[in-house]
Design an enzyme around this catalytic site. Structure first.
Site, PDB file in Angstrom:
ATOM      1  N   CYS A 112      -0.457  -2.216   0.407  1.00  0.00           N
ATOM      2  CA  CYS A 112       0.845  -1.998  -0.246  1.00  0.00           C
ATOM      3  C   CYS A 112       1.970  -1.784   0.759  1.00  0.00           C
ATOM      4  O   CYS A 112       3.139  -1.820   0.386  1.00  0.00           O
ATOM      5  CB  CYS A 112       0.779  -0.802  -1.175  1.00  0.00           C
ATOM      6  SG  CYS A 112      -0.465  -0.989  -2.437  1.00  0.00           S
ATOM      7  N   HIS A 252       7.199   3.255  -2.454  1.00  0.00           N
ATOM      8  CA  HIS A 252       6.152   2.413  -3.040  1.00  0.00           C
ATOM      9  C   HIS A 252       5.812   2.939  -4.440  1.00  0.00           C
ATOM     10  O   HIS A 252       5.769   4.149  -4.667  1.00  0.00           O
ATOM     11  CB  HIS A 252       4.920   2.429  -2.128  1.00  0.00           C
ATOM     12  CG  HIS A 252       3.759   1.718  -2.722  1.00  0.00           C
ATOM     13  ND1 HIS A 252       3.872   0.450  -3.224  1.00  0.00           N
ATOM     14  CD2 HIS A 252       2.468   2.106  -2.937  1.00  0.00           C
ATOM     15  CE1 HIS A 252       2.700   0.074  -3.705  1.00  0.00           C
ATOM     16  NE2 HIS A 252       1.833   1.063  -3.545  1.00  0.00           N
ATOM     17  N   ASN A 282       1.670  -0.936 -10.253  1.00  0.00           N
ATOM     18  CA  ASN A 282       1.652  -1.061  -8.796  1.00  0.00           C
ATOM     19  C   ASN A 282       1.436  -2.536  -8.448  1.00  0.00           C
ATOM     20  O   ASN A 282       0.364  -3.080  -8.689  1.00  0.00           O
ATOM     21  CB  ASN A 282       0.520  -0.186  -8.253  1.00  0.00           C
ATOM     22  CG  ASN A 282       0.388  -0.251  -6.744  1.00  0.00           C
ATOM     23  OD1 ASN A 282       1.016  -1.074  -6.090  1.00  0.00           O
ATOM     24  ND2 ASN A 282      -0.429   0.622  -6.186  1.00  0.00           N
TER      25      ASN A 282
END
Ligand code: ACO
Length: 328
Positions: A112, A252, A282
């Protein structure tokens, strides 16, 4: 010289997978997912759509907004954990489709944190005379590596892509500081075990579900809650700023509780924080560029804003970038 983001773009699949639909698939509830993660729905790519398709769409939008032709690009970096295939790189596939024949191309794997790693790498390349325009894409089709019988993971992730074109600037706008890092001792907490050289694909690996994401959510949660404020403070210090200078905080998008913990520690109010996990879940390396692209579209991100971008991910990796939004 200062690396500037001169155009951003994004691509999201049409199909929405809601918490209510997931209630029919695994033993979960809308209430649990919203309370524990903040996610309400996520986008899922239809079967023929590949990582490179979403990456291409986001890139085309970013190039158009940057006002440059694909042939002017010197480098394409695709940050992804879900490439079309192991090789060739998804970056090469996108390079061909864009007609970016003068660009070198490679994939970057930092989970990520991939987009932040990409910004750091691109900034350093732009210091060289040989590179003038670099395209960074965060693109994921995570739905292909999720086990929709595992409630621990399938409710958390979605598909999408975001892209940014970077050029060289000489004014106050652009990247002010960046920090990237990793703690490989936490590698085991977030893995896709099979399909590589450690565990080649076999009937057994497929039967045992080893081509799906395996995650120790609590360990990742602990790491993320500690690292986000730590990395934020390092990036700010490096450029001589403090938390109170931040205009836009772009963390994030893994879990609303992780984001709120960071906001509280850093004393950053909700109106300065970009949150899109309620709509998209996500999307790994795509979270931050999608948020930037949509915030600019909506006028939430304006020239002159001091933006702090921070991420963590599989590896375990982490990174942060501080930039003055806008271009010369
Ligand atoms: N629905 C209902 N119950 C669930 C679900 C679900 N979808 N998922 C887990 N549970 C259950 C567990 O089985 C457990 O039950 P038990 O007590 O009977 O064993 C209970 O809920 C509590 O589980 P916890 O794991 O303690 O729940 P927690 O509140 O910590 O939330 C979560 C779990 C959401 C995964 C959280 O730990 C998290 O977000 N971690 C970070 C994950 C992350 O950021 N991943 C991405 C990393 S970035 C990248 O590179 C991809």
């Amino acid at each position: 010289m200062r690396a500037q983001i001169i155009g951003v773009g994004h691509a999201l699949p049409e199909r929405r997978l809601t918490n209510q639909e997931l209630e029919q698939m695994v033993d979960t509830s809308d209430q649990w997912i919203v309370e524990r993660s903040g996610i309400r729905e996520r986008r899922i790519a239809d079967p023929p759509t590949k990582c490179s398709d979403l990456a291409y769409q986001a890139a085309a939008m970013a190039l158009q907004r940057a006002g440059i032709a694909a042939r002017q690009l010197d480098l394409i970096i695709v940050a992804t954990a879900t490439p079309d295939m192991s090789f060739p790189s998804t970056a090469c596939i996108v390079q061909d489709r864009l007609g970016a024949s003068n660009a070198a191309a490679f994939d970057l794997e930092a989970g990520c944190t991939g987009f932040i790693y990409g910004l750091d790498v691109a900034h350093k390349y732009l210091l060289s005379e040989d590179y003038n325009y670099i395209l960074i894409i965060g693109a994921e089709v995570l739905s292909r590596i999720l086990n929709y019988e595992d409630r621990n993971t399938c409710v958390l992730f979605g598909d999408g892509a975001g892209a940014a074109v970077l050029g060289k600037g000489h004014d106050g706008y652009g990247l002010l500081s960046s920090v990237i890092g990793a703690d490989g001792s936490g590698a085991r907490f977030l893995t896709l075990p099979a399909g590589g050289t450690a565990m080649p694909a076999s009937l057994e690996t497929v039967q045992n579900g080893l081509h799906f994401v395996q995650m120790n959510g609590n360990e990742v949660f602990r790491f993320a809650s500690r690292i986000l404020p730590e990395i934020s403070s390092k990036v700010l210090q490096k450029a001589g700023y403090t938390y109170s200078d931040i205009d836009i905080f772009v963390p994030h998008q893994a879990n609303i509780r992780i984001i709120k913990t960071a906001m509280k520690r850093m004393n950053i109010p909700a109106e300065k924080t970009l949150i899109n996990l309620d709509k998209y879940g996500n999307i790994s390396a795509a979270c931050i560029p999608v948020a930037l692209s949509q915030a600019e579209e909506e006028g939430r991100l304006k020239a002159g804003d001091l933006a702090l971008l921070v991420a963590f991910g599989a590896g375990l990796t982490y990174g942060g970038v501080l930039l003055r939004w806008g271009r010369d």
